[in-house]
Design a protein around this motif. Sequence first.
Motif, PDB file in Angstrom:
ATOM      1  N   ARG A  10       0.820  -1.487  -0.078  1.00 11.69           N
ATOM      2  CA  ARG A  10       0.083   0.021  -0.063  1.00 11.69           C
ATOM      3  C   ARG A  10       1.021   1.039  -0.061  1.00 11.69           C
ATOM      4  NH1 ARG A  10      -3.554  -2.984   3.479  1.00 11.69           N
ATOM      5  NH2 ARG A  10      -2.454  -1.942   5.371  1.00 11.69           N
ATOM      6  N   ALA A  11       1.964   1.185   0.865  1.00 15.70           N
ATOM      7  CA  ALA A  11       2.867   2.394   0.851  1.00 15.70           C
ATOM      8  C   ALA A  11       3.298   2.538  -0.419  1.00 15.70           C
ATOM      9  CB  ALA A  11       3.840   2.345   1.938  1.00 15.70           C
ATOM     10  N   ILE A  12       3.963   1.541  -1.160  1.00 18.03           N
ATOM     11  CA  ILE A  12       4.584   1.687  -2.452  1.00 18.03           C
ATOM     12  C   ILE A  12       3.675   2.317  -3.498  1.00 18.03           C
ATOM     13  CG2 ILE A  12       5.547   0.590  -4.362  1.00 18.03           C
ATOM     14  CD1 ILE A  12       6.881  -1.311  -2.363  1.00 18.03           C
TER      15      ILE A  12
ATOM     16  N   PHE B  95     -10.245   3.594  -7.989  1.00 21.67           N
ATOM     17  CA  PHE B  95     -10.975   2.577  -6.829  1.00 21.67           C
ATOM     18  C   PHE B  95      -9.612   1.940  -5.965  1.00 21.67           C
ATOM     19  CE2 PHE B  95     -13.275  -1.523  -5.785  1.00 21.67           C
ATOM     20  CZ  PHE B  95     -14.046  -0.830  -4.895  1.00 21.67           C
ATOM     21  N   GLY B  96      -8.754   1.591  -6.832  1.00 18.75           N
ATOM     22  CA  GLY B  96      -7.673   1.098  -6.056  1.00 18.75           C
ATOM     23  C   GLY B  96      -6.990   1.951  -5.007  1.00 18.75           C
ATOM     24  N   LEU B  97      -6.899   3.163  -5.509  1.00 18.35           N
ATOM     25  CA  LEU B  97      -6.301   4.203  -4.679  1.00 18.35           C
ATOM     26  C   LEU B  97      -7.148   4.550  -3.613  1.00 18.35           C
ATOM     27  CD1 LEU B  97      -4.347   6.761  -7.187  1.00 18.35           C
ATOM     28  CD2 LEU B  97      -3.343   5.146  -5.697  1.00 18.35           C
ATOM     29  N   ALA B  98      -8.417   4.424  -3.652  1.00 21.59           N
ATOM     30  CA  ALA B  98      -9.397   4.820  -2.678  1.00 21.59           C
ATOM     31  C   ALA B  98      -9.200   3.584  -1.751  1.00 21.59           C
ATOM     32  CB  ALA B  98     -10.736   4.873  -3.241  1.00 21.59           C
ATOM     33  N   LEU B  99      -9.257   2.178  -2.143  1.00 19.97           N
ATOM     34  CA  LEU B  99      -8.990   1.254  -1.208  1.00 19.97           C
ATOM     35  C   LEU B  99      -8.019   1.467  -0.190  1.00 19.97           C
ATOM     36  CD1 LEU B  99     -10.015  -1.755  -3.372  1.00 19.97           C
ATOM     37  CD2 LEU B  99     -11.308  -0.852  -1.487  1.00 19.97           C
ATOM     38  N   VAL B 100      -6.505   1.846  -0.971  1.00 18.25           N
ATOM     39  CA  VAL B 100      -5.458   1.958  -0.330  1.00 18.25           C
ATOM     40  C   VAL B 100      -5.442   3.143   0.666  1.00 18.25           C
ATOM     41  CG1 VAL B 100      -2.812   2.475  -0.720  1.00 18.25           C
ATOM     42  CG2 VAL B 100      -4.137   0.926  -2.063  1.00 18.25           C
ATOM     43  N   VAL B 101      -5.804   4.554   0.249  1.00 17.61           N
ATOM     44  CA  VAL B 101      -5.819   5.481   1.037  1.00 17.61           C
ATOM     45  C   VAL B 101      -6.770   5.380   2.149  1.00 17.61           C
ATOM     46  CG1 VAL B 101      -6.272   8.016   1.019  1.00 17.61           C
ATOM     47  CG2 VAL B 101      -4.950   6.947  -0.636  1.00 17.61           C
ATOM     48  N   ASP B 102      -8.086   4.670   2.058  1.00 20.16           N
ATOM     49  CA  ASP B 102      -8.925   4.460   2.889  1.00 20.16           C
ATOM     50  C   ASP B 102      -8.262   4.041   4.095  1.00 20.16           C
ATOM     51  OD1 ASP B 102     -11.762   4.636   3.848  1.00 20.16           O
ATOM     52  OD2 ASP B 102     -11.608   2.470   3.824  1.00 20.16           O
ATOM     53  N   ARG B 103      -7.314   3.178   3.963  1.00 19.67           N
ATOM     54  CA  ARG B 103      -6.420   2.266   5.383  1.00 19.67           C
ATOM     55  C   ARG B 103      -5.419   3.065   5.628  1.00 19.67           C
ATOM     56  NH1 ARG B 103      -6.689  -3.886   4.414  1.00 19.67           N
ATOM     57  NH2 ARG B 103      -5.702  -3.808   6.292  1.00 19.67           N
ATOM     58  N   ALA B 104      -5.158   4.404   5.324  1.00 18.93           N
ATOM     59  CA  ALA B 104      -3.850   5.038   5.541  1.00 18.93           C
ATOM     60  C   ALA B 104      -4.311   5.832   6.867  1.00 18.93           C
ATOM     61  CB  ALA B 104      -3.452   5.875   4.471  1.00 18.93           C
ATOM     62  N   GLY B 105      -5.342   5.717   7.679  1.00 19.09           N
ATOM     63  CA  GLY B 105      -5.537   6.256   8.920  1.00 19.09           C
ATOM     64  C   GLY B 105      -5.315   8.035   8.812  1.00 19.09           C
ATOM     65  N   ARG B 106      -4.469   8.581   9.581  1.00 16.75           N
ATOM     66  CA  ARG B 106      -4.287   9.867   9.805  1.00 16.75           C
ATOM     67  C   ARG B 106      -3.544  10.542   8.539  1.00 16.75           C
ATOM     68  NH1 ARG B 106      -1.807  10.926  15.609  1.00 16.75           N
ATOM     69  NH2 ARG B 106      -3.022   9.688  16.443  1.00 16.75           N
TER      70      ARG B 106
END
Lengths: 270, 299
Positions: A10-12, B95-106
């Motif tokens: 995810r970070a990458i 959609f992929g980025l939304a899923l990833v950023v959704d879990r990025a917390g703060r």
Amino acid sequence: MLRRTGALGRAITVAVAIFVTVAPFYWIFVLSTQDPASSFGEPRFFYHPIFSAFKTVWLDRDFIAATRMSVITGLLTVLISLAVSIPAAYILVKRKVKRRSGILSWLFIAYLFPDFIIALPLYSVLQNMGLYDTSLGLALAYQGFMAPLAMWLLMAFFTAIPDELGQAAKIDGCSEWATLRRIYLPLVRPGVATVAILVAINVWNEVTIALALTSSNPTLPIVVSSYKGYAALRWDQLSAAVLLSVIPVLIFSTLAQKQIVKGLTEGIFN
Amino acid sequence: MRTLKELRSHSSSQLETSSWVFLTPLILVLFFATAFPFAYSTYMSFFNWNWGNRFSFIGLQNYSDVLANQEFWASLFRTVGFTLLAVTFETIIGFGLALVVDRAGRQAGWMRSVLIAPLMVSGIAVSLTWKIILDPTIGILPRLLGHIGIHHLNLLGDPKISLLSVAGLDTWWQTGFVFIILCAGLQALPRDPFEAAQIDGATAWKSFRYLTFPLMMPLILVVAGIRTIDCLKLFALVFGATGGGPGQTTESVQLLAYRTGFKASQMSLSMTMMVIYVLFTVAGVVAVVSLSRRRRNRA
């Protein structure tokens, strides 16, 4: 273990996306602050920046006039779209209006229209009205897209306000206008701000209709694209022109981000 | 003295008339900027108007000219192809980025701000920026690729890939729109089903496959629909980046209409193209909407 590789992945992903988003802006900045001759050599990422290209573009009379034109057109478009949409959105939400669904499908079909179905006929119409090549003419033509946008958003915002407030005001003897002005308008003010911001950004960036309906008073994107002509020699000036047109809206949109995000999502969720 | 019933009917008819007072400004403006231009274009499509003061009635000549015009059909298929490519890229990446950023917390806040920045920029600025970056002689990207052995890559100038490259530009520009709306959609998902799934021991993949994805599907379709409508209007990107070239490989319907009306001075022919295009898009959208309604009713 699996969880850790997931987090790394995810970070990458985010890092790549952010790099791809930001790198073009940075590279345009690099080109605009370098001697254009050095653009042909090896790319340099660290150097002593020169800002003479910005000065040249900023002192260009066409560029200043176009900036003024874009600002005035933006203000007029915002004012007109708010003036026509606030009362209409209010009445469509708060009262049973006879041809409600007809008006709503009209708004939707207007959104489907390609720009030139509006721009080609209005070219001759505005000339006959003496409004061709003026900000008012542009602002009127823009309503084909901006009024539907304003309507969708404002209707969403009006729906969110409970009906009881208006009913109470009417029992107290307020007229429909007074109810809108005194009760609903103060409550819907954030929504009005959101609409104003989105319409302003859209107008600042609009190309197609401005290209067709102006000639000696072009808006900013049109003048910026005319710098393309000298691009073979003056990459620094082309880049500076692009950046100067982009920086105000980037600053503005960062400051108003909450409203923009709200505006983009609100219209769709409803 | 009037009865209560009379009073009521009186006041309700008063209400009806004042509704129109509220609606009239909108209707006037919409009429001026949409209905009237469409009617005017349709009317002029039966004449041969080429900018002068004279024009004569020619019946359906313009329609048969446009429908027999190879350039028109080519631009139509090109625009549809561009739309399919761009909307697919934007929806999947968004959609992929939304899923990833959704879990990025703060961290999610500033990530969102950065990722929607291209959305705020005009199509002209986007197309010129990428034109500079991809330029075969001074562009940074071809030169960097040259270092790793990929030479003479001319993304916008190669007729085989130019349309794909324009779709790529649109993806850079508009993915943020899909992203930001799907971000809001993910945050609005109900929590309970996910907690229940977790208690039942569902894997992350399973709760995505059977919960997140189906719950998000309606919103994904709406966003993709909006992007489709916008992409069919393709103009600014190709106007700025390629001018429709190389050859005519990136000429969209609107760019063809612009060239026909303003450069070749065939005003009524250009209006005919736009009228036909409007009819095609409206028919397409109505077909899609009614099909999806029928499917929903059956389900």
